[in-house]
Scaffold this motif. Structure first.
Motif, short mmCIF file in Angstrom:
data_model
loop_
_atom_site.label_atom_id
_atom_site.label_comp_id
_atom_site.label_asym_id
_atom_site.label_seq_id
_atom_site.Cartn_x
_atom_site.Cartn_y
_atom_site.Cartn_z
N LEU A 69 -14.52 58.14 -42.26
CA LEU A 69 -15.59 57.86 -41.30
C LEU A 69 -15.02 57.57 -39.91
O LEU A 69 -13.98 56.91 -39.77
CB LEU A 69 -16.42 56.66 -41.76
N ASP A 70 -15.73 58.03 -38.91
CA ASP A 70 -15.38 57.71 -37.54
C ASP A 70 -15.66 56.23 -37.28
O ASP A 70 -16.60 55.66 -37.84
CB ASP A 70 -16.22 58.57 -36.58
N PRO A 71 -14.85 55.56 -36.45
CA PRO A 71 -15.07 54.14 -36.17
C PRO A 71 -16.47 53.80 -35.67
O PRO A 71 -16.97 52.70 -35.93
CB PRO A 71 -14.01 53.82 -35.11
N VAL A 72 -17.13 54.73 -34.97
CA VAL A 72 -18.48 54.44 -34.47
C VAL A 72 -19.48 54.32 -35.61
O VAL A 72 -20.53 53.67 -35.47
CB VAL A 72 -18.96 55.52 -33.48
N PHE A 73 -19.19 54.93 -36.76
CA PHE A 73 -20.03 54.80 -37.94
C PHE A 73 -19.51 53.72 -38.90
O PHE A 73 -20.28 53.12 -39.64
CB PHE A 73 -20.13 56.13 -38.69
N LEU A 74 -18.20 53.51 -38.87
CA LEU A 74 -17.60 52.55 -39.80
C LEU A 74 -18.02 51.12 -39.48
O LEU A 74 -18.32 50.34 -40.40
CB LEU A 74 -16.07 52.68 -39.74
N ALA A 75 -18.08 50.75 -38.21
CA ALA A 75 -18.42 49.37 -37.83
C ALA A 75 -19.83 48.98 -38.29
O ALA A 75 -20.00 47.94 -38.95
CB ALA A 75 -18.27 49.18 -36.32
N PRO A 76 -20.87 49.77 -37.99
CA PRO A 76 -22.20 49.37 -38.47
C PRO A 76 -22.32 49.43 -39.99
O PRO A 76 -23.02 48.60 -40.58
CB PRO A 76 -23.14 50.38 -37.80
N LEU A 77 -21.62 50.36 -40.63
CA LEU A 77 -21.70 50.46 -42.09
C LEU A 77 -21.09 49.24 -42.75
O LEU A 77 -21.69 48.65 -43.66
CB LEU A 77 -20.99 51.73 -42.57
N LEU A 78 -19.91 48.82 -42.30
CA LEU A 78 -19.27 47.64 -42.89
C LEU A 78 -20.08 46.38 -42.61
O LEU A 78 -20.17 45.48 -43.46
CB LEU A 78 -17.85 47.48 -42.35
N THR A 79 -20.68 46.31 -41.42
CA THR A 79 -21.52 45.15 -41.10
C THR A 79 -22.73 45.09 -42.01
O THR A 79 -23.09 44.01 -42.52
CB THR A 79 -21.97 45.20 -39.63
N MET A 80 -23.37 46.22 -42.24
CA MET A 80 -24.54 46.25 -43.12
C MET A 80 -24.15 45.96 -44.57
O MET A 80 -24.89 45.29 -45.29
CB MET A 80 -25.24 47.60 -43.02
N MET A 81 -22.99 46.41 -44.99
CA MET A 81 -22.55 46.11 -46.36
C MET A 81 -22.29 44.62 -46.52
O MET A 81 -22.64 44.02 -47.55
CB MET A 81 -21.30 46.93 -46.69
N ALA A 82 -21.69 44.01 -45.49
CA ALA A 82 -21.49 42.56 -45.54
C ALA A 82 -22.82 41.82 -45.53
O ALA A 82 -23.00 40.81 -46.23
CB ALA A 82 -20.62 42.11 -44.36
N ALA A 83 -23.78 42.34 -44.76
CA ALA A 83 -25.11 41.72 -44.70
C ALA A 83 -25.81 41.80 -46.05
O ALA A 83 -26.40 40.82 -46.52
CB ALA A 83 -25.96 42.40 -43.62
N TRP A 123 -28.70 46.39 -35.12
CA TRP A 123 -28.45 46.76 -33.73
C TRP A 123 -27.35 47.80 -33.62
O TRP A 123 -27.49 48.79 -32.89
CB TRP A 123 -28.08 45.51 -32.94
N LEU A 124 -26.25 47.62 -34.36
CA LEU A 124 -25.17 48.59 -34.34
C LEU A 124 -25.62 49.94 -34.91
O LEU A 124 -25.17 50.99 -34.43
CB LEU A 124 -23.97 48.06 -35.15
N SER A 125 -26.49 49.89 -35.92
CA SER A 125 -26.97 51.14 -36.52
C SER A 125 -27.80 51.96 -35.55
O SER A 125 -27.69 53.19 -35.51
CB SER A 125 -27.80 50.81 -37.77
N PHE A 126 -28.63 51.29 -34.75
CA PHE A 126 -29.49 52.02 -33.80
C PHE A 126 -28.74 52.44 -32.54
O PHE A 126 -29.14 53.39 -31.87
CB PHE A 126 -30.70 51.16 -33.44
N THR A 127 -27.68 51.73 -32.19
CA THR A 127 -26.92 52.09 -30.99
C THR A 127 -25.81 53.09 -31.28
O THR A 127 -25.22 53.63 -30.34
CB THR A 127 -26.31 50.83 -30.35
N ALA A 128 -25.50 53.33 -32.56
CA ALA A 128 -24.48 54.31 -32.89
C ALA A 128 -24.97 55.71 -32.52
O ALA A 128 -26.17 56.01 -32.63
CB ALA A 128 -24.16 54.25 -34.39
N PRO A 129 -24.08 56.59 -32.12
CA PRO A 129 -24.51 57.95 -31.75
C PRO A 129 -24.89 58.77 -32.99
O PRO A 129 -24.51 58.44 -34.11
CB PRO A 129 -23.27 58.53 -31.07
#
Length: 258
Positions: free
Chosen positions: A211-225, A53-59
């Motif tokens: 990385l910009d925070p808008v990209f960092l949040a989904p990236l770290l979430t996906m890495m944890a996943a 969800w974060l990946s698709f909503t990121a700009p």
């Protein structure tokens, strides 16, 4: 001459050793991981859903546009490919040196998911390279070393399946697994050692992430996943391998007693 007094083990050290190596016992491992595995699958599913969800909503990126979203799949897959091989190599070391069956089962269980993560990294890397570099593939130092990593995974699995004697197969594969560890520093530092098309590290680097925070949040979430998913797959596969070996042992005993 009087004999020196025997040295008794320090209780604190004994407890630490018991805690460290207690799970090396297959029975303890099965009891400990039984209730843990379902929770790991649940955590992985939730993190994957949130990360997607974060990946698709990121700009989109100002240069790469929407193709930047490939990063949220590619980077975690590439990272897990190397981490899983490190786990395979360490397990191979304990299996080869200490002849521990659970370590051998752990190495065997890591091969297939590690190969899958590395293959995903190669495919998504090609999809990302085509619009960015104008080509699907170049013999870049990072790309080539990751391809070599994937071949080590395939070689490990092929070697294990080509030898009928499981003990000999495990030892031969463990040697190959240890040799493959040489490639991990090359994968990691290839962008620093050689002039390559692949961009340098942007997440773990001196001075902090770029990385910009808008990209960092989904990236770290996906890495944890991805990390939770691998641990869930790995423990499930180890438990399956332990059960398989127990069944084979029971069948062999029954055949001898018949």
């Amino acid at each position: 001459m009087p004999r020196p007094p025997a040295r008794l083990p320090v209780k604190g050290v004994a407890r630490k050793r018991t805690a460290m190596f207690g799970l090396a016992n297959p029975a303890r491992f099965m009891r400990f991981t039984g209730p843990l595995v379902p929770w790991l699958w649940a955590v992985a599913a939730v993190l994957l859903a949130v990360g997607t969800w974060l990946s698709f909503t990121a700009p989109g990126d100002y240069q790469q546009g929407d193709t930047v979203r490939i990063m949220f799949v590619h980077v975690p897959a590439a990272s897990l490919g190397t981490i899983v091989y490190a786990a395979l190599g360490v397990s191979s070391f304990f299996a080869l040196v200490f002849r521990h069956p659970l370590a051998d089962a752990a190495a065997r269980a890591a091969a297939l998911p590690g190969a899958a993560f590395t293959a995903l990294a190669l495919v998504t890397g090609a999809l990302w390279a085509q619009p960015m570099w104008g080509t699907w593939w170049v013999w870049d130092a990072r790309l080539t070393s990751v391809l070599v990593l994937f071949l080590f995974y395939l070689g490990y699995m092929a070697l294990r399946s080509s030898i009928d004697d499981e003990t000999k197969a495990g030892r031969a594969a463990a040697v190959l697994g240890l040799v493959g560890l040489i490639n991990l520093p090359i994968v990691k530092f290839s962008v620093d050692w050689w002039n390559t098309l692949h961009q340098p590290a942007s997440l773990l680097r001196a001075g902090g992430t770029s990385l910009d925070p808008v990209f960092l949040a989904p990236l770290l979430t996906m890495m944890a996943a991805y990390g939770a998913l691998f641990v869930a797959i790995w423990l499930t596969a180890i438990r399956t391998e332990v059960t398989r070996r127990r069944v084979l042992t029971l069948r062999a005993r029954a055949a001898v007693g018949a």
